[in-house]
Design a protein around this motif. Structure first.
Motif, PDB file in Angstrom:
ATOM      1  N   LEU A  23      18.531  -2.622  14.544  1.00  0.00           N
ATOM      2  CA  LEU A  23      19.268  -3.693  14.682  1.00  0.00           C
ATOM      3  C   LEU A  23      19.292  -4.478  13.310  1.00  0.00           C
ATOM      4  O   LEU A  23      20.450  -5.114  13.249  1.00  0.00           O
ATOM      5  N   ARG A  24      18.287  -4.141  12.525  1.00  0.00           N
ATOM      6  CA  ARG A  24      18.686  -4.500  10.943  1.00  0.00           C
ATOM      7  C   ARG A  24      19.902  -3.835  10.471  1.00  0.00           C
ATOM      8  O   ARG A  24      20.625  -4.820   9.587  1.00  0.00           O
ATOM      9  N   VAL A  25      20.296  -2.894  10.820  1.00  0.00           N
ATOM     10  CA  VAL A  25      21.618  -2.254  10.365  1.00  0.00           C
ATOM     11  C   VAL A  25      22.717  -3.034  10.787  1.00  0.00           C
ATOM     12  O   VAL A  25      23.637  -3.110  10.012  1.00  0.00           O
ATOM     13  N   ILE A  26      22.488  -3.347  12.075  1.00  0.00           N
ATOM     14  CA  ILE A  26      23.771  -3.975  12.726  1.00  0.00           C
ATOM     15  C   ILE A  26      23.918  -5.334  11.960  1.00  0.00           C
ATOM     16  O   ILE A  26      25.045  -5.622  11.787  1.00  0.00           O
ATOM     17  N   GLU A  27      22.851  -5.996  11.740  1.00  0.00           N
ATOM     18  CA  GLU A  27      22.933  -7.399  11.138  1.00  0.00           C
ATOM     19  C   GLU A  27      22.965  -7.317   9.835  1.00  0.00           C
ATOM     20  O   GLU A  27      23.430  -8.374   9.433  1.00  0.00           O
ATOM     21  N   ALA A  28      23.250  -6.167   9.124  1.00  0.00           N
ATOM     22  CA  ALA A  28      23.663  -6.089   7.698  1.00  0.00           C
ATOM     23  C   ALA A  28      25.042  -6.210   7.525  1.00  0.00           C
ATOM     24  O   ALA A  28      25.520  -6.856   6.435  1.00  0.00           O
ATOM     25  N   PHE A  29      25.887  -6.236   8.669  1.00  0.00           N
ATOM     26  CA  PHE A  29      27.504  -6.260   8.595  1.00  0.00           C
ATOM     27  C   PHE A  29      27.692  -7.967   8.792  1.00  0.00           C
ATOM     28  O   PHE A  29      27.044  -8.587   9.286  1.00  0.00           O
ATOM     29  N   SER A  30      28.553  -8.583   7.819  1.00  0.00           N
ATOM     30  CA  SER A  30      28.657 -10.043   7.979  1.00  0.00           C
ATOM     31  C   SER A  30      30.062 -10.188   7.247  1.00  0.00           C
ATOM     32  O   SER A  30      31.006  -8.980   7.258  1.00  0.00           O
ATOM     33  N   ASP A  31      30.611 -11.411   7.424  1.00  0.00           N
ATOM     34  CA  ASP A  31      31.852 -11.682   6.934  1.00  0.00           C
ATOM     35  C   ASP A  31      32.113 -11.169   5.583  1.00  0.00           C
ATOM     36  O   ASP A  31      33.247 -10.778   4.923  1.00  0.00           O
TER      37      ASP A  31
END
Length: 259
Positions: A23-31
């Motif tokens: 989940l931390r890897v998914i949250e690393a993506f951003s605008d």
């Protein structure tokens, strides 16, 4: 949402650490970082390049991400994770008819949002009677210090919890009116605690103002805020508070016994 003080503690021996890291890897993506290399993803998550590469390849395999061999990016399937919350969470569904009724009453778009760490996430949104509605769409996330619900919800924290939150927050500036000095921000939150509401005047966009009250449950705990965003020129002087605050307060008082 973040764990609250009335969420039961979970023994770490029962946790699946790999799920948390994924989940931390998914949250690393951003605008700012819509496409990530393994190296950048490792820097943003604090994980090893070897571990990050395995998580990214797993996301690709299960249809949540894509890659060109160097960069990785998320695919629409990842929206299912957030949609599962929106469909299963009780409060966003519960408040919808109440904010819709209030929206018809005042002619403005209302939102219900929650504090998630250092961001406000917008969970429910009414449809304004006017042709063009203003404010944040469902699922939008913004820094908590630049919107009225942030200060309204934070005003329900005790002094120690508020100080801890401020110490860990990054006060980025969006306009010349954004509260970026920690002490000035703290003073504003304390004032919001006394007033029972907060008005954010052009904190994030020139010409827009927000008004919010805490949305407490029957035990007096607060995880949500109800708010409205309007064109500043449409409510000169103190008309925003005079005309819209009673609407928000009525929604909050009506919902308090049932959330």
């Amino acid at each position: 949402m973040q764990q609250t003080d009335h969420t039961p503690a979970i023994d770490r021996m029962h946790l699946v650490e790999g799920l948390g890291k994924g989940l931390r890897v998914i949250e690393a993506f951003s605008d700012e970082f819509p496409r990530l290399t393994v190296t950048v993803a490792a820097e943003r998550t604090g994980l090893t390049r070897y571990a990050v590469r395995r998580y990214l390849l797993s996301l690709v395999h299960f249809g949540y991400a894509a890659t060109d061999g160097k960069h990785y990016w998320l695919l629409p399937k990842v929206l299912r994770l957030g949609q599962a919350f929106m469909e299963g969470a009780r409060v966003p569904r519960l408040v919808q008819p109440f904010i819709q009724r209030a929206s018809i009453q005042c002619g403005e778009t209302l939102n219900v949002s929650a504090l998630d760490g250092h961001e406000i996430v917008y969970l429910s949104r009414s449809n304004a009677a006017r042709g063009a509605s203003i404010g944040f769409h469902q699922g939008a996330r913004v820094p908590a210090h630049v919107v009225a619900p942030g200060l309204a919800i934070l005003s329900t924290l005790d002094d120690a919890a508020l100080d801890d939150w401020i110490a860990g927050h990054s006060f980025a500036s969006f306009t010349g009116f954004t509260l970026v000095e920690p002490q000035a921000f703290r003073d504003s939150v304390v004032l919001a605690r006394r007033l029972g509401y907060w008005q954010a005047d052009q904190y994030i966009n020139f010409g827009l103002c927000g008004l919010s009250v805490p949305l407490k449950d029957r035990r007096g705990r607060c995880e949500y805020g109800v708010s409205v965003t309007v064109q500043r020129l449409a409510y000169p002087d103190d008309q925003m508070v005079t005309r819209l605050l009673p609407v928000l307060q009525e929604v909050a008082e009506t919902l308090r016994p049932i959330i």
